[in-house]
Design a protein around this motif. Structure first.
Motif, mmCIF file in Angstrom:
data_model
loop_
_atom_site.group_PDB
_atom_site.id
_atom_site.type_symbol
_atom_site.label_atom_id
_atom_site.label_comp_id
_atom_site.label_asym_id
_atom_site.label_seq_id
_atom_site.Cartn_x
_atom_site.Cartn_y
_atom_site.Cartn_z
ATOM 1 N N LYS A 5 -2.100 -8.021 6.181
ATOM 2 C CA LYS A 5 -1.132 -6.887 5.558
ATOM 3 C C LYS A 5 -2.510 -6.010 5.582
ATOM 4 N N GLY A 195 -0.184 0.245 -4.584
ATOM 5 C CA GLY A 195 -1.286 -0.394 -3.821
ATOM 6 C C GLY A 195 -0.552 -2.047 -4.068
ATOM 7 N N ASP A 198 -0.509 -5.724 -0.690
ATOM 8 C CA ASP A 198 -0.733 -6.636 -0.939
ATOM 9 C C ASP A 198 -0.002 -7.698 -1.599
ATOM 10 N N LYS A 253 -11.140 -2.273 -6.484
ATOM 11 C CA LYS A 253 -9.549 -1.446 -5.823
ATOM 12 C C LYS A 253 -8.465 -2.079 -4.467
#
Ligand code: ADP
Ligand code: ASP
Ligand code: MG
Length: 434
Positions: A5, A195, A198, A253
């Motif tokens: 990723k 986000g 992931d 993060k």
């Protein structure tokens, strides 16, 4: 099969995309490559969506035009031949045509907005696939909409995803797909929250039984403290799934908050690597880690503390149950909890139903609300026999007013609640632990 990723900065400009192509062709093992949107794009799409929701279509169109110009520059720099530039240009024109159409929808709604914010990943993967083709690298581009689904609770349907995806990637050396985006139980376009690429990688790893999931980003692994706040932080070589999940949930993060869970459930190791420095070891997340006491610290902001003081002398039987039921009813998760004989304090990060929750809680006692709180999460091997861990922590922050402490809930975590005004100072002081 390995799942790779690459995050927003890793595909953030032409040189970075070219670097990604190099990294995924260093060996010829089969791979699924998950890409985020080019950094900044999802933020801009969110901004465009907000403008369209409030009817500021002209401003939205200006922003769309300026975003399109950024992509035209990217096309110019990414491809070398005129044929490939034309192909890149066709991608930009096609998808920006669709984005511009949103400004003509009379009642742009939240559903349209979810479709709009999906374009970041659609653009990055289509441009990247065209780049691979221009370099004669054989790959297939698979739409995440063809396999990535969530159920009515927003949970990924891992088994279903696996049965759809496995035949599609079998015998394919290289598959490119979008992070973040998915279809919901009604078949509508949805996403895995900000986000979320992931999370996509971890879900795919779990669904296909991958050998490993590699999350490539702009830093050389999970650091032992927040590198955005503290100067001297360093990468951690190994973390257990529990430790990594805790750090991600409580503010590190580098990982989406719930991204570790699918990999953990299916025991797929997750490796965090730096695109800028691919030789660096990074962090391996798996079943083992080393034994050091305190491994890492993370901080989660925008926390609300709620204290309910029972009107009866002692916490009566059923008091906690009544309180929990309120949070249950409003589907609001509780992060920390501490009790005394007459009161219970707990924290939430989802404020959406706070007014209703407060109203109901008032029937059980006196309610006090403190907003702008931060949870400081200290992760490591905190077994209680290892005396001294707590002392070391509190010695570092003796001048910081601590609102709540949670210790002993698990072997690997201590959480402190402080006013957010003290966050930077607390993280800096706790860095003395390393
Ligand atoms: P991507 O775009 O690749 O998904 P993110 O910006 O989401 O990257 O995550 C990487 C960033 O996370 C780093 O640049 C760093 O500033 C931040 N970060 C916060 N806490 C940590 C931590 N404990 N370890 C490493 N990075 C962290
Ligand atoms: N592009 C999405 C975001 O910015 C998902 C991701 O980058 O992981 O939130
Ligand atoms: Mg990220």
């Amino acid at each position: 099969m390995i799942v790779y990723k690459f995050g927003g900065t890793s595909v953030g400009n032409a040189q970075r995309m070219q670097k990604v192509a190099e990294l995924i062709t260093l060996d010829n093992k089969s791979k699924v490559v998950v890409l985020s949107a080019v950094s900044g794009t999802t933020n801009t799409l969110v901004e465009i969506g907000e403008l369209l929701l409030k009817g500021s279509n002209d401003t939205a169109l200006k922003l769309i035009e300026s975003l399109k110009n950024d992509y035209l520059k990217l096309v110019e720099e990414l491809y070398s031949s005129s044929a490939s530039k034309d192909e890149g240009l066709a991608v930009v024109n096609k998808y920006f045509g669709q984005i511009e159409n949103f400004a003509n929808i009379p009642d742009f709604n939240l559903g349209n907005n979810k479709t709009l914010v999906a374009y970041g990943e659609i653009l990055s993967t289509n441009l990247f696939a065209a780049y691979l083709k221009s370099k004669n690298i054989v790959s297939q581009l698979l739409s995440a909409f063809d396999f990535m689904t969530i159920d009515e609770d927003g949970e990924p349907e891992i088994e279903k995803i696996g049965s759809k995806l496995k035949p599609l990637i079998q015998d394919k050396p290289l598959t490119i797909t979008q992070g973040y985006i998915c279809k919901n139980h009604l078949g509508q376009t949805d996403n895995l929250k900000r986000g979320g690429s992931d999370y996509t990688a971890s879900i795919i790893g779990a669904a296909i039984g991958a050998k490993e999931v590699q999350i490539w980003t702009d830093i050389d692994g999970m650091h032992n403290n927040d590198p955005r706040v503290v100067d001297k932080t360093s990468p951690i070589e190994a973390l257990t799934f529990d430790e990594a999940a805790e750090l991600a949930y409580f503010g590190a993060k580098i990982l989406h908050p719930t991204s570790i869970l699918p990999a953990q459930k299916y025991k797929i190791p997750v490796r965090l690597k730096s695109t800028m420095d691919h030789e660096a070891k990074g962090t391996l997340i798996g079943l083992d880690s080393n034994q050091s006491d305190i491994k890492a610290i993370a901080a989660k902001d925008n926390i609300t503390a709620i204290k309910v003081k029972s009107t009866r002398m002692l916490l009566a039987y059923g008091f906690l149950q009544n309180i929990f039921e309120v949070f249950n009813k409003y589907k609001t998760p509780i992060d920390m909890i501490t009790t005394s004989e007459v009161a219970v304090s707990l924290t939430i990060d989802d404020n959406r139903n706070l007014p209703q929750i407060t109203e109901v809680l008032k029937s059980f006692g006196v309610v006090e609300i403190d907003e702008n709180q931060t949870i400081i999460c200290i992760v490591g091997n905190m077994v209680s026999e290892r005396s001294g861990v707590l002392k070391k922590i509190f010695d570092c922050i003796s001048e910081i007013p601590v609102r709540m402490v949670s210790y002993g809930g698990s072997r690997h975590n201590i959480s402190l609640l402080i006013d957010s005004a003290y966050k930077t100072e607390t993280l800096k002081k706790l860095n003395l632990l390393f």
